[in-house]
Each structure stands twice: as structure tokens, then as C-alpha cells.
Design a protein around this motif. Structure first.
Motif, PDB file in Angstrom:
ATOM      1  N   ASP A 212       0.854  -1.184   0.000  1.00 61.06           N
ATOM      2  CA  ASP A 212       0.000   0.000   0.000  1.00 61.06           C
ATOM      3  C   ASP A 212       0.890   1.234   0.000  1.00 61.06           C
ATOM      4  O   ASP A 212       1.607   1.492   0.965  1.00 61.06           O
ATOM      5  N   TRP A 213       0.843   1.979  -1.085  1.00 59.63           N
ATOM      6  CA  TRP A 213       1.647   3.185  -1.246  1.00 59.63           C
ATOM      7  C   TRP A 213       0.721   4.372  -0.972  1.00 59.63           C
ATOM      8  O   TRP A 213      -0.098   4.726  -1.774  1.00 59.63           O
ATOM      9  N   GLU A 214       0.800   4.911   0.253  1.00 60.43           N
ATOM     10  CA  GLU A 214       0.054   6.103   0.691  1.00 60.43           C
ATOM     11  C   GLU A 214      -1.440   6.011   0.384  1.00 60.43           C
ATOM     12  O   GLU A 214      -2.061   6.913  -0.175  1.00 60.43           O
ATOM     13  N   GLY A 215      -2.050   4.908   0.798  1.00 62.17           N
ATOM     14  CA  GLY A 215      -3.468   4.706   0.533  1.00 62.17           C
ATOM     15  C   GLY A 215      -4.366   5.718   1.231  1.00 62.17           C
ATOM     16  O   GLY A 215      -4.075   6.190   2.332  1.00 62.17           O
ATOM     17  N   THR A 216      -5.468   6.043   0.589  1.00 60.17           N
ATOM     18  CA  THR A 216      -6.466   6.941   1.164  1.00 60.17           C
ATOM     19  C   THR A 216      -7.167   6.254   2.332  1.00 60.17           C
ATOM     20  O   THR A 216      -7.538   5.086   2.235  1.00 60.17           O
ATOM     21  N   LEU A 217      -7.346   6.988   3.428  1.00 65.04           N
ATOM     22  CA  LEU A 217      -8.001   6.437   4.608  1.00 65.04           C
ATOM     23  C   LEU A 217      -9.456   6.888   4.675  1.00 65.04           C
ATOM     24  O   LEU A 217      -9.744   8.085   4.636  1.00 65.04           O
ATOM     25  N   TRP A 218     -10.351   5.913   4.757  1.00 67.35           N
ATOM     26  CA  TRP A 218     -11.771   6.206   4.960  1.00 67.35           C
ATOM     27  C   TRP A 218     -12.243   5.540   6.242  1.00 67.35           C
ATOM     28  O   TRP A 218     -12.061   4.336   6.430  1.00 67.35           O
ATOM     29  N   ARG A 219     -12.840   6.349   7.117  1.00 66.88           N
ATOM     30  CA  ARG A 219     -13.421   5.860   8.373  1.00 66.88           C
ATOM     31  C   ARG A 219     -14.755   6.567   8.577  1.00 66.88           C
ATOM     32  O   ARG A 219     -14.903   7.743   8.228  1.00 66.88           O
ATOM     33  N   LYS A 307      -3.914 -10.715   5.556  1.00 65.33           N
ATOM     34  CA  LYS A 307      -2.705 -11.165   4.869  1.00 65.33           C
ATOM     35  C   LYS A 307      -1.619 -10.103   5.024  1.00 65.33           C
ATOM     36  O   LYS A 307      -1.921  -8.938   5.329  1.00 65.33           O
ATOM     37  N   PRO A 308      -0.349 -10.451   4.818  1.00 58.77           N
ATOM     38  CA  PRO A 308       0.737  -9.503   5.020  1.00 58.77           C
ATOM     39  C   PRO A 308       0.583  -8.235   4.183  1.00 58.77           C
ATOM     40  O   PRO A 308       0.306  -8.300   2.981  1.00 58.77           O
ATOM     41  N   LEU A 309       0.772  -7.105   4.825  1.00 58.38           N
ATOM     42  CA  LEU A 309       0.654  -5.795   4.191  1.00 58.38           C
ATOM     43  C   LEU A 309       1.843  -4.934   4.582  1.00 58.38           C
ATOM     44  O   LEU A 309       2.196  -4.854   5.759  1.00 58.38           O
ATOM     45  N   ILE A 310       2.436  -4.287   3.581  1.00 53.68           N
ATOM     46  CA  ILE A 310       3.456  -3.268   3.823  1.00 53.68           C
ATOM     47  C   ILE A 310       2.901  -1.937   3.351  1.00 53.68           C
ATOM     48  O   ILE A 310       2.478  -1.802   2.200  1.00 53.68           O
ATOM     49  N   THR A 311       2.886  -0.964   4.246  1.00 53.52           N
ATOM     50  CA  THR A 311       2.454   0.393   3.914  1.00 53.52           C
ATOM     51  C   THR A 311       3.663   1.316   3.890  1.00 53.52           C
ATOM     52  O   THR A 311       4.502   1.265   4.797  1.00 53.52           O
ATOM     53  N   ILE A 312       3.759   2.151   2.850  1.00 50.33           N
ATOM     54  CA  ILE A 312       4.778   3.192   2.795  1.00 50.33           C
ATOM     55  C   ILE A 312       4.071   4.533   2.623  1.00 50.33           C
ATOM     56  O   ILE A 312       3.047   4.635   1.958  1.00 50.33           O
ATOM     57  N   PHE A 368       8.998   1.785  -2.782  1.00 57.58           N
ATOM     58  CA  PHE A 368       7.975   0.798  -3.140  1.00 57.58           C
ATOM     59  C   PHE A 368       8.625  -0.484  -3.653  1.00 57.58           C
ATOM     60  O   PHE A 368       8.227  -1.597  -3.273  1.00 57.58           O
ATOM     61  N   ARG A 369       9.610  -0.359  -4.516  1.00 60.23           N
ATOM     62  CA  ARG A 369      10.253  -1.545  -5.079  1.00 60.23           C
ATOM     63  C   ARG A 369      10.959  -2.353  -3.997  1.00 60.23           C
ATOM     64  O   ARG A 369      10.894  -3.594  -3.991  1.00 60.23           O
ATOM     65  N   ASN A 370      11.608  -1.672  -3.055  1.00 60.93           N
ATOM     66  CA  ASN A 370      12.235  -2.380  -1.933  1.00 60.93           C
ATOM     67  C   ASN A 370      11.182  -3.084  -1.082  1.00 60.93           C
ATOM     68  O   ASN A 370      11.392  -4.215  -0.628  1.00 60.93           O
ATOM     69  N   ALA A 371      10.058  -2.386  -0.862  1.00 55.69           N
ATOM     70  CA  ALA A 371       8.991  -2.979  -0.059  1.00 55.69           C
ATOM     71  C   ALA A 371       8.406  -4.208  -0.741  1.00 55.69           C
ATOM     72  O   ALA A 371       8.090  -5.218  -0.079  1.00 55.69           O
ATOM     73  N   PHE A 372       8.251  -4.144  -2.056  1.00 56.01           N
ATOM     74  CA  PHE A 372       7.706  -5.283  -2.798  1.00 56.01           C
ATOM     75  C   PHE A 372       8.636  -6.494  -2.647  1.00 56.01           C
ATOM     76  O   PHE A 372       8.169  -7.623  -2.419  1.00 56.01           O
ATOM     77  N   GLU A 373       9.930  -6.271  -2.775  1.00 56.31           N
ATOM     78  CA  GLU A 373      10.872  -7.384  -2.639  1.00 56.31           C
ATOM     79  C   GLU A 373      10.914  -7.897  -1.200  1.00 56.31           C
ATOM     80  O   GLU A 373      11.099  -9.100  -0.970  1.00 56.31           O
TER      81      GLU A 373
END
Length: 381
Positions: A212-219, A307-312, A368-373
Motif C-alpha cells: 500500500d503506497w500512501e493509501g487513502t483512509l476512509w473511516r 494477509k501480510p501488508l506493507i504500507t509506505i 515501493f520496489r524495496n517494499a515489494f521485494e
């Protein structure tokens, strides 16, 4: 070796025999290069769709032969004019000749079309051997909020379309290569990052992980762009007031650009989607008073990823400030779910602004590319 290679080739389904389940239309092309270096020349991408999402210094791989399928699923809205189809729910599926056994699925950032991830995500993962699929989310453009019967329907469709495409793309991968993908990842930027979060919260069985690259937050209650953009609009150019709305100290040099091009437009578009009866100025909108809770509930996040998630997220993000977005989402996920979070010092929402401020901003695409790897290693058997 020659015998083995002949056997593998014989297992591949011919391009003309591939069928995207549920698609109303599909066009299949065998291409010498599925990356933007090739598809820009052959008309199998749209450079305008991915403009502004990367810095000029970005270097991408090229020379990935394979199959591209363009098409659309049944839909009643017509805002996507790509290929002259005037039909929404368009998708692209790319199948590299040298497949590594994986699939990457993406939804588009902003209100762009299905090719928006081509330069930032597709080129790179194709070169690694992944199949790639992306959707326009079912409605595009500045009037996306006109789709749907009720407030919130247009954004809710985004999530449905990513799920629909993931299921279909997995089936196409199995047709082409003779087996299901051994790993399926979901990845996206901004609104695409929101889609990653939602999918891993609600449709986790379809994926092995996501970035997740700077995803929009909805609450429903709490931080979302409808309650931090209006105070920023009202306060600007008062620095204390804009910072109080959540925008980081040190990001002041970015405010004029974002105030002119993003803050008010973004506020208005999502207010029209989620609270269309409001008729006042964008700066005067009061989310907690208006309470468009029923609409936001359709799209709200919970943090309950499966499931595993990486946020940047960049610390100088001047559209979705990190203190009102990913910092909050990280707390929602909590310490007991499969989550890793990287705050990128000097990162902004748009990598293209790195070209204007190379000494002040850091591009997020390499992160992002580092996070994907990292994700690849995290979920490896």
C-alpha cells in the motif's frame, strides 16, 4: 534442455484461445515488449494515464515479450473513452513469456484509467516475471461521483471491480500457463493503496500479500480527507492553521501547488460522492456535523487485514498528510496483525515533484520496489 523447453511451450494455451471470465469484450495482442517502452509505440498503453506519478530520473526495465489482453466487464457507465469504447470497467491483463509463477493486481490511483500503474508498477513486475492486471475501478474522471444510485456507490464499485479482476486474472493465468499463480499480490498508489487495504481486510483469501503506497483512509468516525481538507482550505495561508489540520511542518513549500490543484478539487469530488446534498463552500464543510455515515460505511476501513501488508507513506505528503492517514491506519491495524509500516522522510504524494525539489524531496518509487521485494521474502514458502 531442448526437449524440456519444447514440453513447457506445448503446455501454453495459444493466445487466441484465452478467455477472460465475465468479460463483455476482449482484445488479445502478442507483443514484443509489454513494458511502456514498447506499448507506448504500439498503442497498448496511454502515457497521459501515468503522467506525473514518477520522477524523471526513474529508470525502468524494457524488453518483456508476451500477451496483452484489453477489454471490459459489463457496466452501465460510460466515462472511460479509451480505445473509443466509451465503456467503464475496462481492464488490462499482461502475461509475460517468461513467467515466474506470480500475479500482481492493481487498482488505479486518483480517478485515472487502467494504464495508470503501467510505468510505476507494471514495467517492473513484468520484468521480474509476474503476470500483471489492472482495472479502471468502474468509473473514471472528475465526474466519477455521477456513477451509482446512492452516495458511496461509485467508490464501493472500485472494490468490487478489483475483486472481479483478480478472480478473472487468476483464471486467465491458469489458462495460459496451465496452473494457478503460486503467489498473488495486490499493489497500488493513493486510491490504489486504499484498494489494497480494503482487499486484504475483506477479500484476503484471494491474495498472499500487498503493498500500500500512501493509501487513502476512509473511516466512518475519525480521520478522513473530508475532515482535514476543509480546515486546511479555511486556514490557508496561515501556517499554524494548516499545520493544525495535519499537514507537516517543513511541507510549507508544497502548500501553494497543492492548494491550487488538489485540496479544493479533491474535497469537492469526494463530498459530491459521499454527501451530494451539501451546497456550501468546500472550506466550510463540516463532516462531523453533516454525518454522511451511511455512505462512508460502504467504503470504510477497519484495519483488520488478514494477509501480510506493507504500507509506505511520505512524511511530507501534502495531499494525504501522514499524521491523518497512514499513522492512523497503522494504529488501526495494531501490533498483532501481519503489517509493516515505513514512514519515508521527505516523501511527498507525487514523485513528479521530486524533479522540482530534488534537494528537499525523496521519491517513493524506489521505496515501493524495496517494499515489494521485502514482501516477496516475507511470504516465501
Amino acid at each position: 534442455m531442448i526437449v524440456a523447453l519444447t514440453l513447457v511451450a506445448s503446455l501454453l494455451t495459444a493466445p487466441q484461445q484465452l478467455t477472460v471470465p465475465g468479460a463483455e469484450k476482449q482484445l488479445i495482442a502478442t507483443l514484443d515488449d509489454l513494458t511502456t517502452a514498447g506499448t507506448t509505440q504500439t498503442g497498448h498503453t496511454d502515457p497521459a494515464d501515468w503522467a506525473g506519478l514518477h520522477s524523471a530520473a526513474t529508470v525502468n526495465p524494457t524488453g518483456v515479450p508476451g500477451i496483452q489482453i484489453d477489454g471490459y466487464f459489463p457496466d452501465t457507465s460510460t466515462t472511460n473513452a479509451t480505445h473509443g469504447w466509451n465503456h467503464d470497467s475496462q481492464f488490462v491483463i499482461r502475461l509475460p513469456k517468461n513467467w515466474n509463477g506470480g500475479l500482481v493486481v492493481g487498482g488505479t490511483p486518483g480517478n485515472r484509467e487502467q494504464y495508470a500503474n503501467d510505468y510505476t508498477i507494471s514495467d517492473w513486475v513484468l520484468a521480474k516475471g509476474y503476470a500483471f492486471a489492472a482495472t479502471d475501478k468502474g468509473n473514471v474522471g472528475a465526474a466519477f461521483y455521477e456513477d451509482g444510485r446512492r452516495p458511496g456507490d461509485a467508490i464501493a464499485e472500485w472494490n468490487d471491480r478489483v475483486t472481479q479482476l483478480t478472480v478473472a486474472a487468476k483464471a486467465v493465468v491458469k489458462q495460459r500457463y496451465g496452473k494457478q499463480p503460486k503467489r498473488t499480490f495486490v499493489a497500488g498508489i493513493s486510491n490504489g493503496g486504499y484498494l489494497v487495504r480494503w482487499q486484504l481486510e475483506n477479500r484476503g483469501w484471494l491474495y498472499d500479500g500487498g503493498v500500500d503506497w500512501e493509501g487513502t483512509l476512509w473511516r466512518v468516525k475519525g480521520d478522513n480527507l473530508l475532515n482535514f481538507l476543509p480546515p486546511a482550505l479555511k486556514a490557508y495561508p496561515d501556517e499554524a492553521g494548516v499545520r493544525a489540520a495535519g499537514f507537516a511542518a517543513g511541507s510549507e513549500f508544497l502548500w501553494p501547488f497543492h492548494r491550487q490543484y488538489y485540496w479544493e478539487l479533491t474535497q469537492q469530488l469526494y463530498q459530491k460522492e459521499l454527501d451530494p446534498s451539501y451546497q456550501g463552500a468546500a472550506a466550510d464543510y463540516d463532516y462531523d456535523q453533516r454525518k454522511p455515515y451511511a455512505a462512508v460505511a460502504k467504503i470504510a476501513l477497519t484495519g483488520k487485514i488478514t494477509k501480510p501488508l506493507i504500507t509506505i507513506h511520505g512524511t511530507l505528503d501534502t495531499l494525504l498528510p501522514i499524521s491523518r492517514d497512514s499513522d492512523v491506519y497503522a494504529k488501526m491495524v495494531g501490533p498483532h496483525r501481519p503489517f509493516r509500516y515505513y514512514r519515508v522522510e521527505g516523501g511527498n504524494h507525487l514523485d513528479s515533484l521530486v524533479d522540482a525539489y530534488p534537494d528537499r524531496l525523496k521519491p517513493l518509487l524506489p521505496v515501493f520496489r524495496n517494499a515489494f521485494e521485502e514482501l516477496e521474502g516475507w511470504v516465501s514458502p
